[in-house]
Every structure is written in C-alpha cells, then in structure tokens.
Design a protein around this motif. Structure first.
Motif, PDB file in Angstrom:
ATOM      1  N   ALA A 152       0.825  -1.216   0.000  1.00 52.57           N
ATOM      2  CA  ALA A 152       0.000   0.000   0.000  1.00 52.57           C
ATOM      3  C   ALA A 152       0.855   1.259   0.000  1.00 52.57           C
ATOM      4  N   THR A 153       2.013   1.238   0.653  1.00 49.50           N
ATOM      5  CA  THR A 153       2.852   2.438   0.773  1.00 49.50           C
ATOM      6  C   THR A 153       4.027   2.427  -0.200  1.00 49.50           C
ATOM      7  N   ASN A 154       3.963   1.584  -1.214  1.00 55.33           N
ATOM      8  CA  ASN A 154       5.031   1.461  -2.214  1.00 55.33           C
ATOM      9  C   ASN A 154       4.736   2.403  -3.379  1.00 55.33           C
ATOM     10  N   TRP A 155       5.543   3.466  -3.492  1.00 51.91           N
ATOM     11  CA  TRP A 155       5.328   4.452  -4.547  1.00 51.91           C
ATOM     12  C   TRP A 155       5.462   3.847  -5.943  1.00 51.91           C
ATOM     13  N   SER A 156       6.329   2.866  -6.101  1.00 46.86           N
ATOM     14  CA  SER A 156       6.589   2.326  -7.437  1.00 46.86           C
ATOM     15  C   SER A 156       5.403   1.546  -7.990  1.00 46.86           C
ATOM     16  N   LEU A 157       4.423   1.212  -7.153  1.00 50.36           N
ATOM     17  CA  LEU A 157       3.240   0.485  -7.614  1.00 50.36           C
ATOM     18  C   LEU A 157       2.091   1.413  -7.996  1.00 50.36           C
ATOM     19  N   LEU A 158       2.270   2.703  -7.780  1.00 46.96           N
ATOM     20  CA  LEU A 158       1.196   3.657  -8.060  1.00 46.96           C
ATOM     21  C   LEU A 158       1.101   3.975  -9.548  1.00 46.96           C
ATOM     22  N   THR A 159      -0.112   3.997 -10.059  1.00 45.27           N
ATOM     23  CA  THR A 159      -0.360   4.539 -11.398  1.00 45.27           C
ATOM     24  C   THR A 159      -1.280   5.745 -11.332  1.00 45.27           C
ATOM     25  N   GLU A 160      -1.975   5.896 -10.225  1.00 43.83           N
ATOM     26  CA  GLU A 160      -2.842   7.059 -10.010  1.00 43.83           C
ATOM     27  C   GLU A 160      -2.885   7.350  -8.523  1.00 43.83           C
ATOM     28  N   ARG A 161      -2.833   8.625  -8.172  1.00 43.52           N
ATOM     29  CA  ARG A 161      -2.883   9.015  -6.754  1.00 43.52           C
ATOM     30  C   ARG A 161      -4.318   9.356  -6.358  1.00 43.52           C
ATOM     31  N   GLN A 162      -4.720   8.833  -5.226  1.00 42.36           N
ATOM     32  CA  GLN A 162      -6.075   9.096  -4.736  1.00 42.36           C
ATOM     33  C   GLN A 162      -6.080   9.583  -3.303  1.00 42.36           C
ATOM     34  N   ARG A 163      -5.184   9.018  -2.468  1.00 40.74           N
ATOM     35  CA  ARG A 163      -5.187   9.347  -1.040  1.00 40.74           C
ATOM     36  C   ARG A 163      -3.757   9.303  -0.524  1.00 40.74           C
ATOM     37  N   LEU A 164      -3.311  10.391   0.100  1.00 39.41           N
ATOM     38  CA  LEU A 164      -1.964  10.476   0.664  1.00 39.41           C
ATOM     39  C   LEU A 164      -2.014  11.193   1.998  1.00 39.41           C
ATOM     40  N   ALA A 165      -0.958  11.002   2.774  1.00 40.14           N
ATOM     41  CA  ALA A 165      -0.827  11.711   4.047  1.00 40.14           C
ATOM     42  C   ALA A 165       0.531  12.390   4.117  1.00 40.14           C
ATOM     43  N   VAL A 166       0.532  13.616   4.608  1.00 43.90           N
ATOM     44  CA  VAL A 166       1.754  14.377   4.865  1.00 43.90           C
ATOM     45  C   VAL A 166       1.857  14.561   6.367  1.00 43.90           C
ATOM     46  N   PHE A 167       3.012  14.234   6.942  1.00 42.62           N
ATOM     47  CA  PHE A 167       3.216  14.360   8.380  1.00 42.62           C
ATOM     48  C   PHE A 167       4.206  15.484   8.659  1.00 42.62           C
ATOM     49  N   LEU A 168       3.738  16.482   9.402  1.00 44.35           N
ATOM     50  CA  LEU A 168       4.522  17.674   9.720  1.00 44.35           C
ATOM     51  C   LEU A 168       4.698  17.783  11.229  1.00 44.35           C
ATOM     52  N   PRO A 169       5.806  18.394  11.687  1.00 46.11           N
ATOM     53  CA  PRO A 169       5.982  18.599  13.133  1.00 46.11           C
ATOM     54  C   PRO A 169       5.127  19.770  13.619  1.00 46.11           C
ATOM     55  N   ASN A 170       4.474  19.597  14.759  1.00 39.85           N
ATOM     56  CA  ASN A 170       3.694  20.703  15.322  1.00 39.85           C
ATOM     57  C   ASN A 170       4.436  21.428  16.432  1.00 39.85           C
ATOM     58  N   ASP A 171       5.666  20.997  16.719  1.00 41.28           N
ATOM     59  CA  ASP A 171       6.448  21.624  17.786  1.00 41.28           C
ATOM     60  C   ASP A 171       7.769  22.166  17.245  1.00 41.28           C
ATOM     61  N   ALA A 172       7.799  22.492  15.958  1.00 43.32           N
ATOM     62  CA  ALA A 172       8.957  23.130  15.327  1.00 43.32           C
ATOM     63  C   ALA A 172       8.653  24.612  15.124  1.00 43.32           C
ATOM     64  N   SER A 173       9.625  25.357  14.630  1.00 39.84           N
ATOM     65  CA  SER A 173       9.394  26.780  14.354  1.00 39.84           C
ATOM     66  C   SER A 173       8.386  26.922  13.215  1.00 39.84           C
ATOM     67  N   PRO A 174       7.671  28.047  13.151  1.00 40.72           N
ATOM     68  CA  PRO A 174       6.735  28.254  12.043  1.00 40.72           C
ATOM     69  C   PRO A 174       7.382  28.068  10.675  1.00 40.72           C
ATOM     70  N   GLN A 175       8.631  28.523  10.524  1.00 45.14           N
ATOM     71  CA  GLN A 175       9.279  28.382   9.221  1.00 45.14           C
ATOM     72  C   GLN A 175       9.555  26.923   8.896  1.00 45.14           C
ATOM     73  N   GLU A 176      10.000  26.133   9.861  1.00 48.66           N
ATOM     74  CA  GLU A 176      10.272  24.731   9.573  1.00 48.66           C
ATOM     75  C   GLU A 176       8.988  24.003   9.183  1.00 48.66           C
ATOM     76  N   VAL A 177       7.881  24.323   9.860  1.00 43.53           N
ATOM     77  CA  VAL A 177       6.598  23.717   9.510  1.00 43.53           C
ATOM     78  C   VAL A 177       6.213  24.093   8.085  1.00 43.53           C
ATOM     79  N   ARG A 178       6.360  25.378   7.751  1.00 46.44           N
ATOM     80  CA  ARG A 178       6.032  25.834   6.391  1.00 46.44           C
ATOM     81  C   ARG A 178       6.935  25.197   5.349  1.00 46.44           C
ATOM     82  N   ASP A 179       8.236  25.113   5.651  1.00 45.45           N
ATOM     83  CA  ASP A 179       9.170  24.511   4.698  1.00 45.45           C
ATOM     84  C   ASP A 179       8.786  23.068   4.407  1.00 45.45           C
TER      85      ASP A 179
END
Length: 455
Positions: free
Chosen positions: A163-190
């Motif tokens: 399920a998490t193997n990018w090389s098997l994808l032919t179309e994207r439908q659902r993804l998750a991005v994980f960001l730190p909530n305890d970093a500086s505002p700039q690091e979160v934005r970056d």
C-alpha cells in the motif's frame, strides 16, 4: 519521500574566535521587554526559471520517474480531478495561513485544481504531530509523505506493505503528509511546501537543481518559479496517470514550449548527474548521527568527489561550504577560506543568489569577530532583499542581527537598535520560541570581541 534534517548554515556560534563555546537555552538580550509581533511574508515574488527547455525536459523526467534512492518508477502518477487537502492532528496557529497561501499559489501559478477543506475525507491529509512521533518512524526525517493512508496510526500498520510502495502507483487518490507541530513556524512551512509538492507532483530530489525545493540541500524552502513550472507541466492536459517515461518524453517538448516559450531560446547547459557517493558524503557531513570527525571527513570526501567530477557549479561551491561549516570550531581561518571559495564559485553560477546570502552570513560573522564592522555591512546588506524575496525568515533575521552588530561596531548605535528590534519579528517566525530567538541574538552578539570578552 521525506525532508532530510540537514541544518544548512544558521549555526554561527562556532565559526570564529571569541565566541561562547555553548549556546544557553535562555540568554539576556538587548530587548528585555516582550517580543514584538511575529512577522510573516506578503505577496510571493517567485522568479521564472532562466534555463533551457532542453535542460528542464531532462530535469522533469528524472524528477518524475525516479525516487531519491535512484530506483526508477515505471509510470507517471498524479491525481485525476480536483485535489482536496485537510489538516488533522494538533496544528500550530501558523499552519492554516501558510497552507492557504501555498494552495493559492498552486492554483494561480501552477494551474492545479486544488483546495483546502475543513472536514470530511480529502485526497491529502496533513497531520500535525510531534517531532518525536515523526522520528519514531523515520529517525532522520523532519517530515514525510506516504501514499494510500490518512493518518500516522494507519501508516504504522501499513508500513513496508504494498500500500505504501510508490513504485506500484499509477494514479494518486489518497496520501498523508506528516509535519511537526512543535517546530518553528518556518520549519513547519518549509516541510509543508516540500512534502505537498511531492504529494502532488514529482517524487525525486536532484542536487544539480540550483533553484528548487526538489533538492535536498535545503537552500530553497518555498516553491520557486521553476517548481511551479514543473508542477504545471506535471498536470498538463497532454499527460495522464499511467504514462510511461517514453510516452511523457514524447509530449514534454511541446508542453514546455507552450508553458515556457522563452526556454526554447536559451542554450542548454547539460549539467552532469550527481554521483550517489557525493550525496552520501553530504548527508553524512550535514545530516544527523555522525560524530564531528566523521562529518568533516565526509565533507572532505564530498569536495574530492566534486573536484574529480570536474564540477564548476553550485555543487562544488556547496562542497566547500559544507567543509567550511565543519571546520569552524577547529580551524576558523581554514573555514573562512572555504566560504570565500564557495562565494566565488556561486558568483559565477546562475540562480545562486540565495546560496550567496547564506555564505555572506558566515563571512560577515567572521568580519564582526575581527572588529571589521564596515566589511561586515558590505557583506550583509546586498543579501537582505534576497532573503526576504525567498521568504526565509531565519536567514533574514540572522542577516539583520549581524547587520545590527556591525552597525554597533562602527558607532551607528541608533540604527543598530532599530535593525535589531526589527529582526525579532522575523526571528519569531524563523526560530520559533522566544528563548530560541534570544539565544540566536546572544549568539550573534557574542561574535563581537568586545562583548565576548565582557562575557
């Protein structure tokens, strides 16, 4: 895909004589009153790419059909139809404004049908979690993106599965991005910019790109004009999910001629590929985990590889820069020479204004440590606008703090006070907590040999 933790060059404290050996967690500052309000950037000022479409074709194909590991991808994968983005977890207050800002840029600059939604299901879930949660899953990552899941809990179960193997994808439908909530505002934005760009578009990073967030050197931290062109081409109507590299390559020249006609008038530079050995050396030198002697040895190896390959571009300069960074505490004069060499190479390489701004911060710190305030001002002042136009608050605040210290050295005390106070609003966005802002301010103050000797 993940944003690797490579602290570029804002740690100035060990680079010159007469500085504090350790950075206290809290320090006295020139301003003992409450910090001024956090500053945030206004309208973006991206520069269009100034390179040949022939070069951009090659960049596009390597970005779209390879992973950072070098593994090839058989098919182009993208979203078909409108893209929705939601935020979950415990987001910091600056995340939603920064998300809305980048979504608006993706719509207007890249022509992608994308929107942020407040509830329900979404194509992309941005989950704000602690840095310790992220590093529990990927110890060297500041943030990362994964296909076919919507939460960190779901990733824990699906990790290492198809399920998490990018090389098997032919179309994207659902993804998750994980960001730190305890970093500086700039690091979160970056993290938001880089991981969202890869969630929507190409998955690879290329060190040969001087003007892109699709580059693990972390010089550029917000999407550039080049990045928006790549994303616009990625969602061109001539392309579709499931296409092979050969099919995309056949259509790409026409797409780029339509989207970037000036690129057809520029001669190609044909930059060479980046050896994996150089990438590994740089990641060892500047990434987490290695001891100081190992870091410096890796930086020397990276420089040797760059010289052997015959580079004369920003990668050679970055090799000198990295070696300078890692020589500051043991041989500051040698480190200074490395920064001078890096700056000379950057000056001859197109698209490296931001790189030069980073180098200027190191050279100015050295000048201040020697009491050469006027020289420090000449080094810093041309790069203030560069840092601001690239929306790098941490670099901008650092340059302004250096400028203030140099102004003090040449007797322009009133100006120094105003610049130092103005820097704090940017520092709150760039460095986060008040203690971190005060620590950075003290670190730069201690560069001054008079203040340093006073303790």
């Amino acid at each position: 895909m993940r944003r690797i933790i490579i602290p570029l060059c804002l740690a100035l404290g060990a680079c010159v004589p007469n500085t504090a050996s350790e950075m206290p967690s809290r320090a006295a500052t020139h301003e003992e009153s409450a910090m001024p309000a956090m500053k945030m950037f206004g309208s973006p000022q991206p520069m269009p790419p100034a390179r040949s479409n022939r070069d951009i074709e090659r960049d596009f194909l390597e970005l779209a059909f390879q992973l950072e590991s070098g593994r090839t991808l058989p098919y182009l994968s993208r979203f078909d139809g409108p893209i929705t983005i939601r935020v979950t977890g415990s987001p910091p207050p600056t995340l939603m404004p920064d998300l809305n800002r980048v979504v608006n840029r993706l719509r207007t600059e890249a022509g992608i049908d994308v929107m942020a939604v407040r509830g329900g299901d979404a194509n992309i879930t941005v989950e704000a979690v602690s840095r310790s949660d992220i590093r529990r899953h990927l110890p060297q990552a500041a943030c990362f993106v994964v296909p076919n899941i919507s939460s960190l809990a779901e990733y824990s179960k699906a990790r290492h599965t198809r399920a998490t193997n990018w090389s098997l994808l032919t179309e994207r439908q659902r993804l998750a991005v994980f960001l730190p909530n305890d970093a500086s505002p700039q690091e979160v934005r970056d993290c938001l910019h880089e991981e969202l760009a890869q969630a929507i578009g190409p998955l690879n990073d290329l060190y040969r790109l001087p003007d892109s967030v699709f580059n693990d050197d972390n010089v550029h931290t917000v999407l550039t004009g080049f990045d928006m062109l790549i994303l616009r081409a990625y969602y061109a109507p001539e392309l579709r999910s499931g296409m092979t590299r050969a099919q995309v390559a056949a259509r790409l020249p026409g797409i780029l001629s339509r989207l970037n006609p000036i690129g057809d008038t520029i001669a190609p530079r044909n930059s060479t590929s980046t050896p994996r050995a150089w990438v590994r050396a740089i990641q060892t030198a500047l990434g987490p985990g290695a001891r100081p002697p190992e870091r410096r040895e890796a930086a020397l190896e990276a420089l040797q590889i760059a010289q052997a390959v015959g580079w004369q571009d920003h990668r050679l300069a970055f090799s000198h820069f990295a070696l300078g960074r890692l020589s500051q505490s043991t041989d500051p004069d040698f480190a200074h020479d490395q920064f001078l060499i890096a700056d000379r190479i950057y000056r001859q390489s197109p698209g490296t204004d931001l790189h030069r701004a980073y180098t200027a911060s190191q050279l100015a710190a050295y000048a201040i440590s020697e009491g050469r305030g006027n020289d420090a001002l000449k080094l810093v002042e041309p790069h203030l606008a560069v840092a601001k136009s690239h929306e790098n608050a941490a670099l901008l605040a650092t340059l302004m703090m250096l400028q203030a210290e140099a102004l003090d050295q040449v007797g322009r005390v009133t100006e120094a006070h105003a610049v130092r106070l103005d820097s704090l609003g940017w520092a709150r966005y760039g460095f986060g907590a008040d203690w971190a802002v005060r620590a950075k301010l003290r670190e730069i103050t201690m560069l001054n040999p008079i203040r340093g000797s006073d303790g």
